[in-house]
Write an enzyme that holds these catalytic residues in place. Structure first.
Site, PDB file in Angstrom:
ATOM      1  N   SER A 293      -4.249  -4.501  -5.106  1.00  0.00           N
ATOM      2  CA  SER A 293      -5.330  -5.230  -5.719  1.00  0.00           C
ATOM      3  C   SER A 293      -5.522  -5.077  -6.940  1.00  0.00           C
ATOM      4  CB  SER A 293      -6.701  -4.948  -5.055  1.00  0.00           C
ATOM      5  OG  SER A 293      -6.684  -5.121  -3.516  1.00  0.00           O
ATOM      6  N   ASP A 365      -2.272   9.887  -1.217  1.00  0.00           N
ATOM      7  CA  ASP A 365      -1.485  10.041   0.216  1.00  0.00           C
ATOM      8  C   ASP A 365      -2.079  10.912   1.112  1.00  0.00           C
ATOM      9  OD1 ASP A 365       0.718  10.652   1.736  1.00  0.00           O
ATOM     10  OD2 ASP A 365       1.798  12.169   0.488  1.00  0.00           O
ATOM     11  N   VAL A 367      -1.286  10.483   4.520  1.00  0.00           N
ATOM     12  CA  VAL A 367      -0.642  10.592   5.750  1.00  0.00           C
ATOM     13  C   VAL A 367       0.513  11.576   5.370  1.00  0.00           C
ATOM     14  CG1 VAL A 367       1.017   9.223   7.063  1.00  0.00           C
ATOM     15  CG2 VAL A 367      -0.930   8.174   6.194  1.00  0.00           C
TER      16      VAL A 367
END
Length: 835
Positions: A293, A365, A367
């Site tokens: 975006s 981050d 994950v």
């Protein structure tokens, strides 16, 4: 076949009645099918006017449709207004709502058949349904009225379901929708917060390539780039006057990558990881999560109108129906004009007369992947054997059969490799912040819509654990503000962004950065705030060794800040025009390096192409010649530099993550990188210049083959298209009736008008891009503007199906009808309580 030809065929076969009858049947069959199909579509088209009475309603509701098909809901109370919103969404998006709940719960097989069985298994392994059930079933919620209003909304959607008139997709698939539930809504909301593509693919591929690629510095392909003086971070790099110079923009220095805590990459682990990555990359999801975006804020000191301005365009996979449902709802004490997910009653993005907010992905981050040691139902955790946890669900098949499905979890998270077909390596668990913290997204969305100040919005959004988001805020009092929300995990030994060893605890998450320490900017002196999924800060955040994330390339941020730094005051129209800008900010630098080498090009068309490229203005307009040459050249340079080391399969996988954009800048800046040498040419060491020349000649051959023998016809529109695919778009004969496109349009990858294609697959059809565009100017509030990519309705029989696509392609904004005077002459449906 024209009319005369048909007449000749009929005359020829009239003397043979049986054969004539057969031919006539074949000729008329498409006509008969046409009338049957469109007759059904017409019967199932939504009714947008008249009066509906329902016992659930407690007050009168008026639903006005403006000329674009946007519903404006005016009700006497929350209960009736949200009922009307649910009913209205179901009219337009019932099939999309069906897809969304099935994605959230992993029930696509029941709808589409076993081709999506592996996708369902993966979705169930994410435990979206389980965490939704846990959240729904909590004894108390932060805001009980949020759940009441969800129920009102679902009652309205189910009232439409009860009427039994469903869009044509249900007829084709032979299914009927069931009533929608709280779990359906929340499971899908959680799904939209999981951006698995970057986290799983990047960590896995880094580990694989580090083991398989020898004689090269693999970390060059997964760079930790900070620009000197923090010139592409949200906090440190906002534009002033004058703008950043080109010389400052691409001074990159590589930071070392920590290897502590990573798993030892045995041959078996790498082989198994490669198989798992192949399997994950082949999965299909008819609804994609948030991706990227752009957003920027202009304070009163930089605004021609004297009011604060917000511009926002979230990037998501292109689809039909589109991601957002645009609607305006008001009742006593509440009003928002917003962009909704079709299963959720509260807008993710909205504005009213007092405030406006937009979103981009933070890309931090959150994950991690852990290689686990599992034996006999136990997992080795911090040196001790503990029991695996299990969640029992079921797979549902199209024929009505069910199958038991068990998700096993370690302390890090679910074992996502358990259900990857053919995987036989060491079990890998998925750590995702959402599984480890409360994540009350429904309560947050409710509270955001009712907030009155930027501090209230910040307090509400601070409760989000995942996903990471950049909030942009503007209000009628002249305030502009930026908030990063979502949790930054703190790993004991830092974050190498590779597969981590799970048995020792040495690289476990030991905490999270407190929300109040997340980066923020409020009313900065320069009067502008820009975000474009780039790195959030080059500074320190307490508890983190470094601020890690799957940051998107800096190109869009650099272009936006460069433009906004050129003048002091900006108008609404200028900012709306900037949303469709197609200038490639890296192209001038790249071509400065490459063009001198291309003087060695010898083919006639190569020389003609070089002359075109030298005159190119770096924009991606439909008629541009230079854009087609540049993008193909960009691709072949990357291919010729990397494919020999990575191999076909890993090269394609590498193209699915953002790192290749970041790495490419490093390669261009580093003529001594070993990746420039082609390892397949024994005894020859290629230079950067050699690869440039070969890649340019390859580009010329490609364009000659795929576009035209004449370079004068190498227009961007002849190569590049955009398409809004429907889940049934692949069905033979009728699929094309549901897809919108492909169509030529201005735009490209990592320009502001970020309509991205699959570069490594040589597929020039854009698959993702701005899912809506919007500019809210509090100095000219009633002139604020927006765009939707295709239209507000997903029902093929609606006049608002695909009605906005030409405006989107042409970058034409439409005025937002906020005042009742602007929409009260539209189509009207009235809802009233029944006696």
């Amino acid at each position: 076949m024209n009319t005369l030809a048909i007449a000749n065929v009929i005359a020829k076969f009239k003397k043979r009645p049986l054969l004539f009858g057969g031919v006539l049947f074949v000729l008329l069959l498409p006509v008969v099918f046409h009338f049957i199909f469109w007759g059904l579509v017409g019967i199932k088209s939504p009714k947008y006017s008249g009066t509906i009475k329902h016992p659930f309603l407690t007050s009168k509701v008026s639903i006005y449709r403006d000329s674009a098909g946007i519903p404006h809901i005016e009700g006497g109370d929350a209960k009736s207004s949200y009922f009307a919103l649910g009913y209205t969404m179901a009219q337009d998006r019932l099939f999309q709502m069906e897809l969304q709940r099935r994605v959230g719960k992993g029930e696509l097989t029941e709808l589409f058949g076993e081709a999506l069985l592996e996708s369902d298994k993966f979705l169930k392994t994410l435990l979206l349904k389980k965490t939704a059930e846990d959240y729904v079933n909590e004894k108390s919620h932060l805001y009980p009225e949020a759940w009441e209003q969800l129920d009102y909304f679902l009652a309205g959607a189910n009232a439409f379901v009860d009427e039994g008139v469903y869009p044509i997709e249900f007829t084709i698939l032979g299914v009927k929708p069931k009533p929608f539930t709280r779990v359906d809504a929340v499971a899908f909301l959680f799904y939209m917060g999981f951006s698995f593509a970057e986290g799983i693919k990047s960590d896995s591929l880094f580990t694989i390539l580090e083991s398989q690629v020898s004689g090269r510095i693999v970390s060059e392909l997964f760079p930790r780039y900070d620009l000197e003086d923090g010139n592409v971070t949200i906090i440190e790099s906002q534009p002033g006057i004058p703008s950043l110079s080109k010389a400052d923009i691409f001074k990159a220095v590589e930071r070392p990558v920590s290897s502590s805590g990573q798993s030892q990459s045995s041959e078996d682990l790498v082989r198994s990881l490669s198989h798992a990555l192949d399997a994950i990359s082949s999965l299909y999801f008819p609804v994609e999560p948030l991706e990227g975006s752009n957003s920027w804020l202009i304070g009163p000191s930089r605004s021609a109108s004297g009011g604060a301005i917000l511009a926002n365009d979230p990037h998501i996979a292109l689809s039909n129906p589109g991601t957002w449902y645009e609607a305006h709802i008001k009742f006593p004490g509440y009003e928002n004009y917003g962009y909704f997910l079709s299963l959720i009653p509260f807008p993710l993005i909205a504005h009213n007369k007092e405030k406006a907010w937009g979103l981009t992905m933070l890309e931090q981050d959150d994950v991690n992947l852990y290689a686990e040691t599992v034996e006999a139902g136990k997992v080795l955790s911090k040196g001790k054997w503990i029991d695996l946890e299990s969640y029992v669900d079921e797979l549902r098949f199209k024929d009505g059969k069910t199958e038991k499905f068990i998700v096993k979890s370690t302390p890090h998270g679910p074992l996502f490799t358990d259900h990857i077909k053919g995987y036989d390596g060491r079990p890998i668990s998925l750590y995702w912040t959402h599984h480890h913290m409360k994540n009350p997204l429904l309560d947050v969305l409710y509270k955001m819509g009712k907030s009155n100040t930027y501090s209230e919005l910040d307090a509400a959004s601070a409760l989000i654990a995942a996903p990471g988001l950049n909030f942009s805020y503007a209000d009628s009092k002249g305030n502009i503000a930026y908030y990063s929300v979502g949790k930054f995990p703190i790993l004991k030994s830092g974050n190498p962004r590779k597969i981590l060893e799970g048995s020792t605890g040495e690289n476990d998450v030991i905490g999270y950065v407190p929300s109040e320490q997340n980066p923020k900017l409020i009313n900065p002196k320069n009067g502008i705030i820009v975000t474009a999924n780039n790195k959030v800060t080059s500074g320190k955040i307490p508890g983190l060794i470094s601020v890690e994330g799957n940051w998107q390339p800096a190109d869009r941020f650099i272009r936006i800040t460069s433009v906004l730094g050129r003048q002091e005051k900006w108008t609404l129209e200028e900012l709306a025009g900037l949303q469709t800008d197609t200038f490639s900010s890296f192209a001038p630098y790249y071509l400065d390096v490459a063009l001198p080498h291309l003087e060695r090009v010898k083919s006639e068309n190569g020389k003609r192409a070089l002359a075109i490229l030298k005159k190119w203005d770096f924009h991606h307009f439909t008629e541009s010649e230079g854009a087609a040459i540049y993008d193909v050249f960009y691709y072949f340079t990357l291919k010729n530099a990397l494919k020999d080391e990575l191999g076909e399969k890993n090269f394609l996988l590498y193209g699915e993550i953002a790192e290749y954009w970041n790495a490419y800048r490093g390669l261009i800046k580093n003529p001594n990188s070993l990746f420039w040498d082609d390892i397949t040419t024994v005894g020859v060491t290629e230079t950067q210049g050699d690869i440039f020349v070969k890649s340019f000649e390859d580009s010329v051959t490609y364009l000659e083959t795929h576009v035209s023998k004449s370079p004068s016809l190498w227009k961007w529109k002849s190569l590049y298209k955009i398409k809004h695919p429907h889940p049934l778009g692949v069905v033979p004969l009728i699929g094309g009736l549901f897809n919108i496109g492909p169509m030529p349009a201005p735009g490209g990858a990592e320009v502001i008008n970020n309509l991205k294609y699959k570069l490594m697959k040589e597929d020039w059809t854009a698959t993702s891009g701005p899912s809506k565009r919007r500019v809210i100017d509090y100095g000219r509030f009633n002139e604020s503007v927006t765009q939707l990519p295709i239209g507000n309705s997903g029902n093929l029989g609606s006049p608002y199906y695909g009605n906005l696509v030409n405006d989107y392609n042409q970058g034409k904004h439409r005025k937002i009808n906020f005042s009742s005077e602007s929409y009260s002459n539209g189509m009207l449906m009235v809802m009233e309580p029944s006696m």
